[in-house]
Design an enzyme around this catalytic site. Structure first.
Site, PDB file in Angstrom:
ATOM      1  N   ASP A 201      42.187  38.511 107.572  1.00 30.74           N
ATOM      2  CA  ASP A 201      40.889  39.078 107.217  1.00 30.74           C
ATOM      3  C   ASP A 201      39.767  38.064 107.231  1.00 30.74           C
ATOM      4  OD1 ASP A 201      41.726  41.625 107.079  1.00 30.74           O
ATOM      5  OD2 ASP A 201      42.370  41.485 105.006  1.00 30.74           O
TER       6      ASP A 201
ATOM      7  N   HIS B  44      47.995  34.535 100.765  1.00 28.40           N
ATOM      8  CA  HIS B  44      48.706  35.777 101.031  1.00 28.40           C
ATOM      9  C   HIS B  44      49.954  35.824 100.164  1.00 28.40           C
ATOM     10  CE1 HIS B  44      50.600  39.074 103.185  1.00 28.40           C
ATOM     11  NE2 HIS B  44      49.374  39.358 103.589  1.00 28.40           N
TER      12      HIS B  44
HETATM   13  N1  CMC Z   1      41.310  30.986  96.361  1.00 30.15           N
HETATM   14  C1  CMC Z   1      41.626  30.134  95.360  1.00 30.15           C
HETATM   15  N2  CMC Z   1      42.819  30.102  94.748  1.00 30.15           N
HETATM   16  C2  CMC Z   1      43.746  30.972  95.152  1.00 30.15           C
HETATM   17  C3  CMC Z   1      43.510  31.897  96.200  1.00 30.15           C
HETATM   18  C4  CMC Z   1      42.237  31.882  96.810  1.00 30.15           C
HETATM   19  N3  CMC Z   1      41.951  32.740  97.790  1.00 30.15           N
HETATM   20  N4  CMC Z   1      44.595  32.662  96.405  1.00 30.15           N
HETATM   21  C5  CMC Z   1      45.516  32.229  95.518  1.00 30.15           C
HETATM   22  N5  CMC Z   1      44.999  31.209  94.763  1.00 30.15           N
HETATM   23  C6  CMC Z   1      45.704  30.452  93.729  1.00 30.15           C
HETATM   24  C7  CMC Z   1      45.916  31.310  92.488  1.00 30.15           C
HETATM   25  O1  CMC Z   1      44.847  31.156  91.566  1.00 30.15           O
HETATM   26  C8  CMC Z   1      47.208  30.762  91.952  1.00 30.15           C
HETATM   27  O2  CMC Z   1      46.931  29.544  91.279  1.00 30.15           O
HETATM   28  P1  CMC Z   1      47.877  29.080  90.044  1.00 30.15           P
HETATM   29  O3  CMC Z   1      49.213  28.807  90.636  1.00 30.15           O
HETATM   30  O4  CMC Z   1      47.161  27.835  89.569  1.00 30.15           O
HETATM   31  O5  CMC Z   1      47.865  30.210  89.060  1.00 30.15           O
HETATM   32  C9  CMC Z   1      48.006  30.393  93.208  1.00 30.15           C
HETATM   33  O6  CMC Z   1      47.017  30.166  94.224  1.00 30.15           O
HETATM   34  C10 CMC Z   1      48.952  31.503  93.663  1.00 30.15           C
HETATM   35  O7  CMC Z   1      48.209  32.672  93.900  1.00 30.15           O
HETATM   36  P2  CMC Z   1      48.559  34.132  93.373  1.00 30.15           P
HETATM   37  O8  CMC Z   1      47.283  34.859  93.072  1.00 30.15           O
HETATM   38  O9  CMC Z   1      49.583  34.046  92.298  1.00 30.15           O
HETATM   39  O10 CMC Z   1      49.237  34.726  94.669  1.00 30.15           O
HETATM   40  P3  CMC Z   1      49.485  36.246  94.946  1.00 30.15           P
HETATM   41  O11 CMC Z   1      50.605  36.276  95.920  1.00 30.15           O
HETATM   42  O12 CMC Z   1      49.631  37.018  93.691  1.00 30.15           O
HETATM   43  O13 CMC Z   1      48.113  36.718  95.635  1.00 30.15           O
HETATM   44  C11 CMC Z   1      46.426  37.212  97.209  1.00 30.15           C
HETATM   45  C12 CMC Z   1      47.893  36.782  96.981  1.00 30.15           C
HETATM   46  C13 CMC Z   1      46.224  37.559  98.680  1.00 30.15           C
HETATM   47  C14 CMC Z   1      46.103  38.471  96.373  1.00 30.15           C
HETATM   48  C15 CMC Z   1      45.501  36.039  96.783  1.00 30.15           C
HETATM   49  O14 CMC Z   1      45.809  34.904  97.570  1.00 30.15           O
HETATM   50  C16 CMC Z   1      44.029  36.390  96.918  1.00 30.15           C
HETATM   51  O15 CMC Z   1      43.469  37.008  96.022  1.00 30.15           O
HETATM   52  N6  CMC Z   1      43.381  35.994  98.063  1.00 30.15           N
HETATM   53  C17 CMC Z   1      42.003  36.348  98.306  1.00 30.15           C
HETATM   54  C18 CMC Z   1      41.924  37.800  98.739  1.00 30.15           C
HETATM   55  C19 CMC Z   1      42.409  38.012 100.159  1.00 30.15           C
HETATM   56  O16 CMC Z   1      42.017  37.289 101.072  1.00 30.15           O
HETATM   57  N7  CMC Z   1      43.252  39.063 100.341  1.00 30.15           N
HETATM   58  C20 CMC Z   1      43.688  39.476 101.684  1.00 30.15           C
HETATM   59  C21 CMC Z   1      45.151  39.402 101.897  1.00 30.15           C
HETATM   60  S1  CMC Z   1      45.533  39.632 103.626  1.00 30.15           S
HETATM   61  C22 CMC Z   1      45.178  41.292 103.921  1.00 30.15           C
HETATM   62  C23 CMC Z   1      46.191  42.226 103.341  1.00 30.15           C
HETATM   63  O17 CMC Z   1      47.394  42.084 103.688  1.00 30.15           O
HETATM   64  O18 CMC Z   1      45.789  43.117 102.595  1.00 30.15           O
END
Ligand code: CMC
Length: 429
Positions: free
Chosen positions: A364, A306
């Site tokens: 989710d 998240h």
């Molecule tokens: N699986 C594997 N690796 C992950 C995941 C995941 N679900 N989420 C984040 N990472 C890794 C990402 O690759 C990054 O790695 P690095 O530091 O090596 O580049 C690190 O963790 C930080 O992640 P980020 O993508 O920079 O974090 P963010 O804050 O930009 O993204 C997120 C948050 C929710 C978009 C992301 O965690 C994600 O895509 N999760 C899966 C989709 C999901 O479940 N979304 C629902 C969110 S809750 C409902 C809502 O509020 O809408």
């Protein structure tokens, strides 16, 4: 003493900014005068360090795993209130007493029907259209029907639009579902609660009476409560940005629905269930976890991580509880996907990659399993989220319009394109 922040530039200039404090949470540096004083913008793609507005609605402490609506912890609201009370709270700032709740329920209930001509919009869509595509269109179309609530400068118009949206979204979501499966629309029933009425509109057929199961109604009501608002997330910011130009509330909510549809936001529970189906069985978990950790593979574990919660998602804990209640009620504990989800959760929670990056199951991850158990098809999950979030969007939109500091949202950029150059006529290119 007034707090200040000073920016020292390498050319020797220094610029001072006021620091503003909220009731709780981090202070903010008020940089509104930065461009005027320095000729520079700030650069913050994804708004990692930017507060886009001030708000009194929702507070999140991502490190501590805290979520408050109007100051009340989500755990207490989930235990002591129903969704309609939470709607009242988000829109009015206080929880209703019994009389206020009665009046609110009465008003919402009297707005649940949609204009009869709206039915024809549905038939314009292919039956196999994604229901979110239908939702974006139909909710946007509400502004063509309810002209008496489009004047955003009129407090009464804004109030009626809010009632209409909260009341009609369940009807529209259920209609989108019924249309997709070729069943007749089911009209709302005013003697049922908000959530029971929605379940009936989803699952009843004219041929037989629908029996409301209170455990399942409570579970869906909890999903609604947990998704009702979440501060300045992508879709809420979209609603605010669309609304900042003076667009009408129905158009703004349609914009919010479009944003919510993405798999990184509201589409995650649908994507999570699809991922579980793809993983198929417990023996394949290792392979998928390995893929999620591979930098060269775009695969992510859906339902994990998240942007704001870096400890745990408080909504996930409540949803996990509800998940067990529903599976018990329906005798589904041996359900293949549920067992797979529990095994995946265990592997990820013990894996160094997920632990070190603070990637925990989010709301989710469990809400998809609950919805599936309730009989809601995967393609409808994001519509359910949209239904629940509508009240949050509307509360945030109302707050923005009433804010004396409200301005059209207009970010700037760091331009990296071609510098000025001559455009030659076709024969000289
Ligand atoms: N699986 C594997 N690796 C992950 C995941 C995941 N679900 N989420 C984040 N990472 C890794 C990402 O690759 C990054 O790695 P690095 O530091 O090596 O580049 C690190 O963790 C930080 O992640 P980020 O993508 O920079 O974090 P963010 O804050 O930009 O993204 C997120 C948050 C929710 C978009 C992301 O965690 C994600 O895509 N999760 C899966 C989709 C999901 O479940 N979304 C629902 C969110 S809750 C409902 C809502 O509020 O809408």
């Amino acid at each position: 003493m007034d707090k200040k922040a000073t920016l020292n530039l390498s050319d020797g200039r220094s610029v001072e900014f006021p620091v503003l404090g909220g009731t709780i949470g981090p202070d903010v540096v008020d940089i509104r005068s930065l461009y005027g004083k320095s000729g520079m913008f700030t650069y913050d793609p994804g708004f990692m360090s930017t507060a886009s507005c001030s708000s009194t609605i929702t507070y999140i402490d991502g490190d501590a795993g805290v979520l408050l609506y109007r100051g009340y912890p989500i755990e207490q609201l989930a235990a002591h209130c129903d969704f309609i009370e939470v709607c009242y709270l988000l829109l009015n700032g206080e929880l209703p007493n019994a009389a206020q709740k009665g009046e609110f329920v009465h008003t919402v209930t009297r707005h649940t029907m949609v204009h009869d001509q709206l039915n024809r919009f549905f038939t314009g869509f292919r039956r196999d259209a994604h229901p979110m595509a239908t939702m974006v269109g139909v909710v946007g179309a509400l502004s063509a029907f309810y002209h008496d609530s489009l004047d955003i400068t009129d407090h009464e118009h804004r109030k009626i639009a809010a009632f209409r949206l909260v009341a009609k979204l369940p009807t529209i979501v259920a209609m989108a579902y019924k249309y997709s499966i070729g069943q007749p629309f089911v009209y709302p029933r005013n003697d049922l609660s908000y959530t029971a009425n929605f379940m009936r509109m989803m699952f009843a057929v004219p041929a037989e009476e629908y029996k409301v199961n209170p455990v399942l109604v409570r579970a869906l009501d909890r999903i609604f409560i947990l998704h009702a608002d979440h501060e300045q997330n992508a879709s809420t910011s979209t609603v605010r940005l669309a609304g900042s130009s003076g667009a009408n509330p129905f158009a703004c909510i349609a914009a919010g629905i479009a944003c919510l549809w993405g798999p990184a936001h509201g589409g995650a529970n649908e994507a999570c269930l699809q991922m579980l189906e793809e993983i198929g069985n417990v023996d394949h978990i290792g392979k998928y976890v390995k893929r999620a950790k591979d930098k060269d593979d775009s695969f992510k574990l859906m339902g994990f991580g998240h942007r704001v919660y870096k400890n745990h998602d408080p909504r996930a804990k409540l949803m996990r509880e509800t998940c067990h209640e529903v599976l018990n009620e329906l005798g589904l504990h041996n359900d293949r996907l549920f067992k797979l989800a529990i095994a995946l959760e265990k592997v990820a929670l013990e894996d160094d990659y997920f632990v070190s990056k603070k990637l925990y199951p989010n709301v989710d991850f469990y809400s998809g399993i609950v919805q599936r158990a309730l009989g809601i098809p995967t393609s409808m999950f994001t519509c359910i989220f949209a239904l629940a979030r509508t009240v949050g969007w509307i509360a945030q939109w109302q707050e923005m319009i009433a804010d004396p500091e409200y301005k059209i949202g207009r970010p700037r950029q760091l331009y990296k394109g071609a510098p000025r150059r001559e455009a030659k006529p076709l024969e000289k290119r």
